[in-house]
Structure formats: structure tokens, C-alpha cells
Design an enzyme around this catalytic site. Structure first.
Site, PDB file in Angstrom:
ATOM      1  N   GLU A  52       0.861  -1.180   0.000  1.00 32.28           N
ATOM      2  CA  GLU A  52       0.000   0.000   0.000  1.00 32.28           C
ATOM      3  C   GLU A  52       0.900   1.233   0.000  1.00 32.28           C
ATOM      4  O   GLU A  52       1.790   1.333   0.852  1.00 32.28           O
ATOM      5  CB  GLU A  52      -0.859  -0.038   1.259  1.00 32.28           C
ATOM      6  CG  GLU A  52      -1.977   0.953   1.292  1.00 32.28           C
ATOM      7  CD  GLU A  52      -2.737   0.872   2.614  1.00 32.28           C
ATOM      8  OE1 GLU A  52      -3.619   0.014   2.723  1.00 32.28           O
ATOM      9  OE2 GLU A  52      -2.427   1.660   3.522  1.00 32.28           O
ATOM     10  N   GLY A 229      -7.185  -7.027  10.009  1.00 34.13           N
ATOM     11  CA  GLY A 229      -6.317  -6.619   8.913  1.00 34.13           C
ATOM     12  C   GLY A 229      -7.041  -5.651   8.031  1.00 34.13           C
ATOM     13  O   GLY A 229      -8.227  -5.401   8.197  1.00 34.13           O
ATOM     14  N   LYS A 230      -6.284  -5.190   7.066  1.00 34.84           N
ATOM     15  CA  LYS A 230      -6.805  -4.160   6.183  1.00 34.84           C
ATOM     16  C   LYS A 230      -8.115  -4.588   5.524  1.00 34.84           C
ATOM     17  O   LYS A 230      -9.073  -3.841   5.453  1.00 34.84           O
ATOM     18  CB  LYS A 230      -5.738  -3.906   5.117  1.00 34.84           C
ATOM     19  CG  LYS A 230      -6.065  -2.817   4.171  1.00 34.84           C
ATOM     20  CD  LYS A 230      -4.836  -2.493   3.344  1.00 34.84           C
ATOM     21  CE  LYS A 230      -4.489  -3.652   2.426  1.00 34.84           C
ATOM     22  NZ  LYS A 230      -4.230  -3.252   1.065  1.00 34.84           N
ATOM     23  N   SER A 231      -8.136  -5.845   5.051  1.00 32.96           N
ATOM     24  CA  SER A 231      -9.297  -6.274   4.287  1.00 32.96           C
ATOM     25  C   SER A 231     -10.573  -6.286   5.131  1.00 32.96           C
ATOM     26  O   SER A 231     -11.664  -6.309   4.607  1.00 32.96           O
ATOM     27  CB  SER A 231      -9.036  -7.644   3.679  1.00 32.96           C
ATOM     28  OG  SER A 231      -8.309  -8.427   4.585  1.00 32.96           O
TER      29      SER A 231
END
Ligand code: GLU
Length: 294
Positions: A52, A229-231
Site C-alpha cells: 500500500e 487486517g486491512k481487508s
């Protein structure tokens, strides 16, 4: 533990740090400091397409605002490609690794365990993944928190990729080479990596590298059971939440900060943690729902 302890935190910049990363960072930091050891920082930036933008900087900023101080210069895996490639060439020329041209689609029915289709095909390394042959043997180790862990490499892991077909180096190889190169004696990380450890033990054995001690902390999970997490939109570690989140991370790790610490700043919390760290209090569980942590 002796003064020769070397620990590390090794984030992947595929996203920002979240509460689960904080728990892993804190455990490795406190374990190192309690032992009078060094604590290194390594950026595991092996996969630029999945990185990212800005994540590396955000990770460093978050660690700083939470009071973490690492020893020496941060190392980036993107600076280590030559070392990885040398080992791959050696393993390949010794017949310990081989080129694989199977497509993802072809491997779909095998649920992650490579069926060995290219094992003896003698393919060229160009436009191919490189896989390491694994022995039909069980590997085991004693984790400091999770206890004994066993895995039959042939049946449960299979020949695994050490360099992807697109030329990117695999985590399993890079982590083993870098931990040895940096002299890491103690690996403290999330329990999602417990089942990677036997593959790493095999690589260490194959390459004649020392075996570190392992401590896998519970993975903090969301209400749906997924890893934070990001997701799953877990929030980034906000600078103004450092003290309360450090306290919460200490509790997640079974430590018992007294209420006088309620007004402490991040540095004071880390200092208290370094003095009072007791790894035997860490809950012996692979996952810990975030909602259960006070
Ligand atoms: N880079 C890995 C991660 O962020 C951790 C690797 C390790 O600690 O061995 O999940």
C-alpha cells in the site's frame, strides 16, 4: 535467557498496523527488553504490487508514536534480493529445488498441497516458479506459548514455492535467511505463522542455519473469526490512542498492568512492561476475539 538475545519485528507493508500487529510488536519488544536483548526492525517488502503506498512510512510513524525504539538501522527485504537469489541458485543446482510451470488453475483441486507434478520434469527456471522439495518427514518444535507443534511436511505442506513465477521471492525463504543473517535468536510473532514454522525449520536444517526459539502469540480476531487486517477494515493505530491501546495489548497478552498506569504515557507503559514481562502469562490459544479483550 542470556544477554545475547536478539529479537525482531517484521511487518509487511501491505497495509497499516492494526491492533493485532500491536500485540505482536509489543510481545516481541517486551520479550527482548526483559532479556536485556536487542530488538530489530525489518520491513518485509517482498511484494511491491501488494504494497500500500505510504504504508512503510505509516508503520514507522505508528511504532514511534507508540514509543517503540529499535536497535540499529531498519533492514528492508527489497535490499536483499541478491542474497535470496544466490541461495535459490544453489538449491536449484543441487537438485533440492526445481522449476514449476503449473498454473494456479491446474493446482486448484489440491487445496494448497502441491501434488509434485513438476518434481521430476527438469524444467528450465525461466518463466517458472521455484519450489523446494520437502522430505516425507514430520518436523516438530516446542513453542514457548503454544507448546509442541508437529507437521508432516510432505502431507501437510508439500513442495513449497521459494521464488514465484513473476520473480518475487517468497516469504518462507526470505524470513529464514534474514533471521539467520541478523543473528535473531528469538522469534516472537502471531500464531497465524505457527504452521509456517516447520517449513522454516526444514530450510534452516538444509542451509545449516541455527534454529531460533519460537513464541507465537494469539492472533487477534474479528467477530467473524477473521484475522484483523486491512481487508476487514480494522482501524489503523491512531497516535492519540497509543496509551489505551498499549494497555489493552498488555492485557491481551495476559499481563496485569496496575491501575496506576491508567494515566501513563506510551514510554512509561513500555518501561513497565519491559520490567514486568512474564511470557508464561500469555494465553495459550491460537486466536483471541478482539471483543473479549478489556
Ligand atoms: N511479515 C510477516 C507478517 O507481517 C511476519 C513475519 C514473521 O514474523 O516471521 O505477517
Amino acid at each position: 535467557m542470556t544477554a545475547s538475545y536478539i529479537g525482531r519485528f517484521a511487518p509487511t507493508p501491505s497495509g497499516h498496523l492494526h491492533f493485532g500487529s500491536l500485540v505482536a510488536a509489543l510481545a516481541s519488544y517486551l520479550d527482548a527488553r526483559k532479556a536485556g536483548g536487542r530488538w530489530l526492525l525489518r520491513m518485509e517488502d517482498l511484494d511491491p504490487p501488494r504494497e500500500e503506498p505510504g504504508a512503510q512510512m505509516a508503520i514507522l510513524k505508528a511504532l514511534e508514536s507508540y514509543g517503540f525504539e529499535w536497535d540499529g538501522e531498519m533492514v528492508r527485504q527489497s535490499d536483499r534480493h541478491e542474497a535470496y537469489q544466490q541461495v535459490i541458485d544453489r538449491l536449484f543446482s543441487q537438485g533440492l529445488a526445481y522449476a514449476c510451470i503449473c498454473s494456479r488453475k491446474q493446482l486448484e483441486p489440491y487445496q494448497g498441497i502441491y501434488p509434485g507434478l513438476c518434481r521430476n520434469a527438469g524444467h528450465d527456471t525461466e518463466d517458472a516458479a521455484i519450489r523446494l522439495r520437502v522430505p516425507e518427514l514430520e518436523y516438530h518444535f516446542i513453542d514457548r506459548v503454544q507448546g509442541e507443534f508437529r507437521q508432516h511436511l510432505g502431507r501437510e505442506a508439500g513442495d513449497f514455492v521459494i521464488r514465484r513465477r513473476d520473480g518475487l521471492y517468497a516469504y518462507q525463504l526470505a524470513v529464514v535467511l534474514d533471521d539467520a543473517w541478523q543473528g535473531v535468536t528469538d522469534i516472537v510473532r502471531g500464531a497465524d505463522l505457527l504452521d509456517s514454522t516447520p517449513r522454516q525449520l526444514y530450510l534452516q536444517e538444509l542451509l545449516g542455519l541455527p534454529q531460533p526459539r519460537y513464541l507465537h502469540v494469539p492472533l487477534i480476531t474479528q467477530p467473524d473469526g477473521h484475522k484483523l487486517g486491512k481487508s476487514y477494515r480494522s482501524p489503523p493505530l491512531a497516535a492519540d490512542q497509543a496509551a489505551p491501546l498499549l494497555l489493552r495489548a498488555l492485557r491481551a497478552l495476559g499481563q496485569q498492568p496496575p491501575c496506576e498506569l491508567d494515566d501513563a504515557n506510551p514510554r512509561e507503559l513500555l518501561d513497565w512492561g519491559s520490567r514486568h514481562w512474564d511470557a508464561t502469562l500469555i494465553p495459550r490459544t491460537l486466536t483471541l476475539p478482539e471483543a473479549q479483550i478489556r
